[in-house]
Design a protein around this motif. Structure first.
Motif, short mmCIF file in Angstrom:
data_model
loop_
_atom_site.label_atom_id
_atom_site.label_comp_id
_atom_site.label_asym_id
_atom_site.label_seq_id
_atom_site.Cartn_x
_atom_site.Cartn_y
_atom_site.Cartn_z
N GLY A 1 -20.16 -43.98 46.25
CA GLY A 1 -20.86 -44.36 45.09
C GLY A 1 -21.27 -45.47 44.91
O GLY A 1 -21.75 -46.03 43.79
N LEU A 2 -20.80 -46.80 45.61
CA LEU A 2 -21.32 -48.24 45.58
C LEU A 2 -21.90 -48.41 46.68
O LEU A 2 -21.70 -48.06 47.96
CB LEU A 2 -19.92 -48.94 45.49
N ALA A 3 -22.77 -49.59 46.73
CA ALA A 3 -23.34 -50.19 47.86
C ALA A 3 -22.97 -51.59 47.56
O ALA A 3 -22.66 -52.38 46.47
CB ALA A 3 -24.97 -50.18 47.19
N ARG A 4 -22.92 -52.15 48.87
CA ARG A 4 -22.65 -53.58 49.17
C ARG A 4 -23.87 -54.50 49.43
O ARG A 4 -24.54 -54.08 50.40
CB ARG A 4 -21.57 -53.46 50.19
N LEU A 5 -24.18 -55.29 48.25
CA LEU A 5 -25.12 -56.25 48.94
C LEU A 5 -24.91 -57.77 49.13
O LEU A 5 -24.32 -58.22 48.19
CB LEU A 5 -26.06 -56.38 47.59
N ASP A 6 -25.53 -58.02 50.16
CA ASP A 6 -25.11 -59.38 50.78
C ASP A 6 -26.18 -60.49 50.27
O ASP A 6 -27.38 -59.94 50.19
CB ASP A 6 -24.83 -59.37 51.94
N PHE A 7 -25.97 -61.58 49.74
CA PHE A 7 -26.94 -62.56 49.44
C PHE A 7 -26.22 -63.98 49.90
O PHE A 7 -25.29 -64.01 50.35
CB PHE A 7 -27.07 -62.65 47.59
N GLU A 8 -27.33 -64.82 49.80
CA GLU A 8 -26.78 -66.27 50.36
C GLU A 8 -25.60 -66.86 49.35
O GLU A 8 -26.02 -67.39 48.31
CB GLU A 8 -28.03 -67.35 50.50
N GLY A 9 -24.70 -66.74 49.90
CA GLY A 9 -23.41 -67.05 49.20
C GLY A 9 -22.37 -66.26 48.80
O GLY A 9 -21.17 -66.63 48.17
N GLY A 10 -22.65 -64.71 48.85
CA GLY A 10 -21.64 -63.93 48.65
C GLY A 10 -22.25 -62.41 48.63
O GLY A 10 -23.10 -62.14 49.33
N THR A 11 -21.21 -61.50 48.07
CA THR A 11 -21.53 -60.22 48.28
C THR A 11 -21.37 -59.78 46.86
O THR A 11 -20.54 -60.19 46.07
CB THR A 11 -20.45 -59.49 49.09
N LEU A 12 -22.12 -58.53 46.63
CA LEU A 12 -22.13 -57.97 45.13
C LEU A 12 -21.83 -56.51 45.57
O LEU A 12 -22.37 -55.75 46.50
CB LEU A 12 -23.40 -58.15 44.32
N LEU A 13 -21.14 -55.64 44.64
CA LEU A 13 -20.81 -54.34 44.66
C LEU A 13 -21.73 -53.75 43.45
O LEU A 13 -21.55 -54.50 42.24
CB LEU A 13 -19.47 -53.84 44.46
N THR A 14 -22.17 -52.59 43.50
CA THR A 14 -23.42 -52.13 42.47
C THR A 14 -23.32 -50.59 42.77
O THR A 14 -23.16 -50.16 43.84
CB THR A 14 -24.70 -52.71 42.82
N THR A 15 -23.69 -49.91 41.65
CA THR A 15 -23.91 -48.36 41.58
C THR A 15 -25.41 -48.17 41.87
O THR A 15 -25.63 -47.07 41.84
CB THR A 15 -23.31 -47.94 40.34
N LEU A 16 -26.23 -49.06 42.45
CA LEU A 16 -27.64 -48.90 42.69
C LEU A 16 -27.46 -48.30 43.90
O LEU A 16 -26.57 -48.10 44.73
CB LEU A 16 -28.22 -50.33 42.96
N HIS A 17 -28.88 -47.44 44.09
CA HIS A 17 -28.76 -46.62 45.43
C HIS A 17 -29.98 -47.23 45.97
O HIS A 17 -31.14 -46.43 46.16
CB HIS A 17 -28.95 -45.30 45.04
N PRO A 18 -30.25 -48.38 46.66
CA PRO A 18 -31.31 -48.86 47.08
C PRO A 18 -31.98 -48.59 48.36
O PRO A 18 -33.06 -49.11 48.90
CB PRO A 18 -31.08 -50.57 46.83
N GLY A 19 -31.16 -47.74 49.06
CA GLY A 19 -31.62 -47.59 50.47
C GLY A 19 -30.47 -47.88 51.37
O GLY A 19 -29.37 -48.11 51.15
N GLY A 20 -30.78 -47.60 52.66
CA GLY A 20 -29.97 -47.73 53.65
C GLY A 20 -29.41 -49.20 54.24
O GLY A 20 -30.17 -50.11 53.75
N PRO A 21 -28.48 -49.24 55.01
CA PRO A 21 -28.10 -50.66 55.61
C PRO A 21 -29.45 -51.48 56.08
O PRO A 21 -30.03 -50.66 56.75
CB PRO A 21 -27.20 -50.38 56.48
N GLY A 22 -29.58 -52.79 55.53
CA GLY A 22 -30.72 -53.33 56.22
C GLY A 22 -31.77 -53.39 55.23
O GLY A 22 -33.09 -54.22 55.33
N THR A 23 -31.95 -52.60 54.30
CA THR A 23 -32.97 -52.71 53.23
C THR A 23 -33.04 -53.95 52.35
O THR A 23 -31.82 -54.36 52.10
CB THR A 23 -32.81 -51.48 51.99
N ARG A 24 -34.16 -54.55 52.08
CA ARG A 24 -34.23 -55.75 51.26
C ARG A 24 -34.55 -55.46 50.15
O ARG A 24 -35.35 -54.58 49.81
CB ARG A 24 -35.04 -56.91 52.20
N LEU A 25 -34.06 -56.13 48.93
CA LEU A 25 -34.68 -55.79 47.63
C LEU A 25 -34.20 -57.24 46.79
O LEU A 25 -33.44 -58.09 47.43
CB LEU A 25 -34.04 -54.75 46.95
#
Length: 371
Positions: free
Chosen positions: A250-274
């Protein structure tokens, strides 16, 4: 590159427009501001539907308008396609015939996406045999977008194309607009006063107020400025480019420059940019490392600055998380109580359930996060 400089006034004491800006050779430049600030007037002047008192418009080196030199190409020679709030489809023609009308208007030898590609891009294959009266508002707008793209324009002008749709239909059409942006390969001017559309689609932003340009630049850069009207909105905050690292439980891990965020978003599979909007009012600040919280995102940061919010007893605390910046909207009292000062260590706290669920996947040419 699209270069625009326009001056116009409606009547002696009427609305006055005085703007100048540039748009990149490809991607979406959003014209953003409240109703009546001149957004649609700018589009009409560029398309040749309005003759301004003075101005110059050049697209890729070709001059479309230069009042000083007496140049004003007629609308049909400007190769601008316009998509309005209402789809303006021909009611007596099928969807396929409406689309092929766009192809008929394309100049001989002009290149661009073909009929089958556009149909697949906008997901309108099942609609080809139907008439416009049987389509939903979102379906009509997708057909209008396809017809405009098939005319092989050099510039696509969108005048609040989602304004007449309800929230569900807007959410339906936004991903198709994102696909069109990535496939068109031409400059797109997008008029809106909806920030979620800017977040999802725009590469650059021209911020307008009362017929003037307040600021222009990348959406990410302008979202950080406390001196602009954007900062007064309750949904003010930063726009953060991310890439999906993984999704599980139920959680997605999003990497950004500087860290990582956990979210309940469902933005797509690994490698999806948003890009996601992190609202400043959803970010709490701590001066000691928190423990025992339900909040999943606790990011080590440095307090980079404190910007008062005019007319309020609140401030924006700018937090550096590696090379990325976040904004936390806190009270001036908290600044005094916690003895906040630039340069001190801090922690940004963001609940996983607060992210904007209207994020749309992007196919950017520049990296959006690590890797």
């Amino acid at each position: 590159m699209l270069d625009v400089a326009l001056r116009h006034r409606f009547g002696g004491d009427g609305f006055g427009l005085d703007v100048a800006f540039q748009a990149a050779p490809r991607g979406v430049t959003a014209l953003f501001g409240p109703s009546g600030c001149g957004k649609s007037t700018i589009l009409a002047a560029i398309a040749g539907l309005l003759r301004p008192a003075a101005g110059r418009v050049a697209l890729g080196g070709q001059v479309l308008l230069d009042t000083a030199a007496g140049i004003a190409l007629p609308p049909e020679r400007r190769r601008c396609a316009v998509v309005f709030q209402d789809a303006r489809l021909f009611p007596h023609l099928s969807v396929e015939s409406n689309l092929r009308y766009g192809l008929k208007r394309a100049p001989r030898g002009a290149t661009g996406p073909g009929f089958e590609e556009v149909v697949a891009l906008l997901g309108i294959g099942p609609l080809l045999g139907r008439r416009p009266f049987g389509l939903s508002g979102g379906e009509k707008q997708r057909v209008a977008l396809g017809r405009a793209l098939l005319a092989r324009p050099l510039l696509l002008l969108m005048d609040e194309p989602l304004a007449a749709l309800d929230a569900a239909r807007r959410a339906e059409v936004l991903p198709f607009l994102a696909r069109l942006r990535d496939a068109a390969g031409i400059p797109i001017l997008y008029v809106t006063h909806a920030l979620e559309e800017v977040d999802a689609l725009a590469d650059s932003l021209v911020l307008l107020e009362a017929g003037r340009v307040l600021a222009s630049g990348t959406v990410e850069a302008l979202s950080l400025r406390a001196d602009l009207p954007l900062a007064a909105r309750r949904d003010a905050g930063v726009l953060l480019p991310c890439v999906v690292a993984e999704a599980a439980e139920g959680l997605a891990r999003l990497d950004f420059e500087g860290g990582t965020l956990l979210t309940t978003l469902h933005p797509g599979g690994p490698g999806t940019r948003l890009r996601i909007r992190i609202r400043a009012r959803d970010v709490a600040l701590a001066v000691e490392e928190p423990r025992g919280l339900s909040t999943r995102n606790i990011l080590p940061a440095t307090l980079a600055g404190i910007d008062p919010i005019p007319g309020t007893a609140e401030v924006f605390a700018r937090l550096s998380v590696g090379p990325s910046l976040l904004l936390a909207r806190i009270t001036a009292d908290s600044v005094q109580r916690l003895a906040l000062r630039p340069g001190m260590p801090a922690w940004a706290l963001i609940k996983a359930v607060t992210f904007d669920h209207r994020a749309v996947a992007r196919d950017d040419h520049a990296p959006a996060g690590p890797g």
